[in-house]
Design a protein around this motif. Structure first.
Motif, short mmCIF file in Angstrom:
data_model
loop_
_atom_site.label_atom_id
_atom_site.label_comp_id
_atom_site.label_asym_id
_atom_site.label_seq_id
_atom_site.Cartn_x
_atom_site.Cartn_y
_atom_site.Cartn_z
N ALA A 94 8.92 -4.14 -15.06
CA ALA A 94 8.55 -5.29 -14.12
C ALA A 94 8.05 -4.53 -12.87
O ALA A 94 7.01 -5.22 -12.22
CB ALA A 94 9.72 -6.22 -13.65
N TYR A 95 8.81 -3.83 -12.17
CA TYR A 95 8.23 -3.07 -10.98
C TYR A 95 6.82 -2.38 -10.88
O TYR A 95 5.86 -2.46 -10.07
CB TYR A 95 9.32 -1.94 -10.65
N THR A 96 6.75 -2.00 -12.13
CA THR A 96 5.41 -1.03 -12.21
C THR A 96 4.28 -1.96 -12.71
O THR A 96 3.05 -1.69 -12.59
CB THR A 96 5.56 0.26 -13.31
N GLY A 97 4.56 -3.09 -13.52
CA GLY A 97 3.64 -3.96 -13.87
C GLY A 97 2.70 -3.88 -15.17
O GLY A 97 1.91 -4.35 -15.44
N VAL A 325 -6.88 10.44 -13.57
CA VAL A 325 -7.08 10.22 -12.02
C VAL A 325 -6.00 10.82 -11.39
O VAL A 325 -5.06 11.24 -11.89
CB VAL A 325 -6.86 8.71 -11.90
N THR A 326 -6.03 10.75 -10.11
CA THR A 326 -5.10 11.08 -9.18
C THR A 326 -4.96 9.84 -7.95
O THR A 326 -5.62 9.01 -8.02
CB THR A 326 -5.44 12.40 -8.31
N VAL A 327 -3.75 9.82 -7.61
CA VAL A 327 -3.33 9.20 -6.55
C VAL A 327 -1.90 9.52 -5.64
O VAL A 327 -1.57 10.69 -6.14
CB VAL A 327 -2.62 7.76 -7.28
N SER A 328 -2.32 9.19 -4.50
CA SER A 328 -1.29 9.61 -3.50
C SER A 328 -0.29 8.39 -3.12
O SER A 328 -0.83 7.14 -3.01
CB SER A 328 -1.80 10.19 -2.21
N VAL A 329 0.88 8.70 -2.79
CA VAL A 329 2.03 7.72 -2.43
C VAL A 329 2.66 8.23 -0.92
O VAL A 329 2.69 9.25 -0.76
CB VAL A 329 3.02 7.35 -3.27
N THR A 330 3.27 7.20 -0.52
CA THR A 330 3.94 7.66 0.85
C THR A 330 5.45 7.80 0.62
O THR A 330 5.78 7.61 -0.68
CB THR A 330 3.90 6.35 1.82
N VAL A 356 6.86 6.87 -10.76
CA VAL A 356 6.94 5.58 -10.76
C VAL A 356 6.35 4.77 -9.71
O VAL A 356 5.52 3.83 -9.88
CB VAL A 356 8.35 5.20 -10.85
N ALA A 357 6.44 5.53 -8.39
CA ALA A 357 5.44 4.84 -7.14
C ALA A 357 3.99 4.74 -7.61
O ALA A 357 3.32 3.86 -7.29
CB ALA A 357 5.79 5.55 -6.00
N GLY A 358 3.64 5.99 -8.24
CA GLY A 358 2.24 6.05 -8.41
C GLY A 358 1.80 5.13 -9.46
O GLY A 358 0.54 4.32 -9.49
N LEU A 359 2.37 4.86 -10.42
CA LEU A 359 2.35 4.01 -11.83
C LEU A 359 2.13 2.68 -10.94
O LEU A 359 1.12 1.67 -11.40
CB LEU A 359 3.25 3.94 -12.61
N SER A 365 -3.66 -1.70 -8.38
CA SER A 365 -5.16 -1.75 -7.96
C SER A 365 -6.18 -1.74 -9.24
O SER A 365 -7.17 -1.55 -9.07
CB SER A 365 -5.43 -0.11 -7.38
N LEU A 366 -5.70 -2.11 -10.24
CA LEU A 366 -6.10 -2.52 -11.72
C LEU A 366 -6.85 -1.17 -12.12
O LEU A 366 -7.76 -1.21 -13.12
CB LEU A 366 -7.35 -3.37 -11.46
N ILE A 367 -6.66 0.11 -11.87
CA ILE A 367 -7.10 1.24 -12.35
C ILE A 367 -6.24 1.29 -13.80
O ILE A 367 -6.84 1.89 -14.79
CB ILE A 367 -6.65 2.42 -11.49
#
Length: 394
Positions: A94-97, A325-330, A356-359, A365-367
């Motif tokens: 549920a958290y990651t969607g 892809v890549t993604v950054s998280v705080t 998990v934060a990145g997912l 963002s619909l990626i």
């Protein structure tokens, strides 16, 4: 099996072992799988799941034919690593969607991190060369893994550790296994440079990710995950990006499985970095030709606190191959995900929670489509970094 430069493709198979080609490129182990009977191997891997006290009881050496078939068994140094849990969680789903999410808890390895999958192979290779002095630069997990396997093999471990921004829990674990700690007035990257320049003179065998045998061992994680899912691979594999060895090994393992017909498609790979240590993400996002190092990386996820990533070219090729892809998280996003992972009963260190934060961010963002499936790699144990617990709300 050959040792080939990733950059200029020079063949070093018949030369003495080294870590960099004359062109400056890193090496990779290249297998010839043309004569491999995939169905026979599939049956063999299934049969080995019942073994308990043999080399094949390891979640790495179960797949020896795809990792290091030529290594004599006498040199194999194993602590039955691998065999780590693959968990589903409704709360994390549920958290990651996404429709389905699995967490591969590499944190359940003997030393508490994914490094064991690669270290068992690196140390076994070192023993086959007669090496007794093993070394690494580390922010923590590599050092404790190396120290454990060195002690198991009767070798001496020398660990170069930054003076700041490392987990003292990991340092104490490393010391407990008997390694010699050398504190350096710099970063992980400074330690790597020192080893690259001085390993030969000091008689050291380097066990960082510049060592291609580390990558060979680490790729077993995706073999094991795929076997656990009856060779039905998820749509996405999400991995934290520290030194990028995990991303590179994942790509190599996925390619092996696809070439051999074990899986019917290559999943996409997402590499997640912390915002304060995200030079690879910035390079990919900005479409830059080369990596611009982060001189002062800063993140609560100490295992990702690396600014100059030696394997970035290999990781870039892996992303291209898997359409990843890549993604950054705080840090705040990392800690929020960690809290949920911990309270789901699985637990992890901050760098693991970045997946998990990145997912979650990629789905929002619909990626990543909400109807897709994903596997998040948890790289380090919940007890690896006590400092992060101080950021929890009661």
């Amino acid at each position: 099996m050959k040792l080939i430069c990733f950059e200029c493709k020079s063949d070093y198979s018949d030369k003495s072992f080294q870590y960099q080609c004359h062109c400056g490129g890193l090496f990779q182990v290249v297998h010839d799988f043309k004569a491999v009977d995939s169905e026979k191997l599939r049956r063999m891997f299934a049969e080995r799941l019942s073994q308990r006290m043999s080399m094949h009881a390891s979640g790495v050496w179960r797949y020896k034919e795809l990792i290091y078939p030529e290594l004599p068994e006498a040199f194999v140094t194993t602590k039955y690593e691998g065999n780590t849990g693959l968990y589903a969680s409704e709360s994390l789903q549920a958290y990651t969607g996404v429709r389905q999410v699995w967490l591969k808890a590499q944190s359940e390895n003997p030393s508490g991190s994914f490094k064991d999958n690669g270290m068992t192979v690196a140390v076994s290779h070192a023993r086959s060369l007669g090496k007794q002095k093993l070394a690494c630069s580390s922010t923590g997990n590599t050092s404790s893994s190396l120290a454990m396997y060195a002690a198991l093999a009767g070798c001496k471990a020398y660990v170069y550790v930054p003076e700041r921004q490392v987990s003292e829990n990991k340092i104490k674990q490393t010391l407990a296994y008997g390694a010699e700690i050398i504190r350096i007035a710099g970063t992980y990257d400074d330690g790597i440079r020192f080893l690259e320049q001085n390993y030969e003179e000091l008689g050291l065998y380097v066990c960082n990710s510049i060592n291609p045998w580390r990558i060979e061992g680490q790729k077993s994680m995706i073999y094991e995950a795929a076997q656990s899912l009856n060779w039905k691979i998820p749509d996405w594999i999400i991995v934290p990006g520290g030194a990028l060895s995990n991303a590179v090994s994942l790509g190599k393992g996925l390619n092996d499985l696809y070439m051999l017909g074990f899986i019917d498609h290559l999943p996409k790979v997402a590499v997640v970095q912390a915002e304060g240590a995200s030079p690879f993400h910035r390079m990919i996002e900005g479409n830059h030709p080369t990596l611009i190092p982060e001189l002062q990386p800063q993140t609560i996820a100490s295992a990702m606190n690396i600014g100059n990533l030696p394997s970035w070219r290999k990781a870039q090729a892996m992303l291209s191959q898997t359409k990843g892809v890549t993604v950054s998280v705080t840090d705040e996003e990392i800690l929020a995900a960690k809290q949920l992972i911990d309270r789901s009963g699985i637990g992890c260190e901050p760098a693991s929670a970045a997946t998990v934060a990145g997912l979650r961010k990629l789905t929002a963002s619909l990626i990543i489509d909400p109807d897709e499936t994903a596997l998040c790699v948890l790289t380090g144990h919940i007890l690896k970094d006590f400092a992060s617990f101080l950021d929890y709300d009661n």
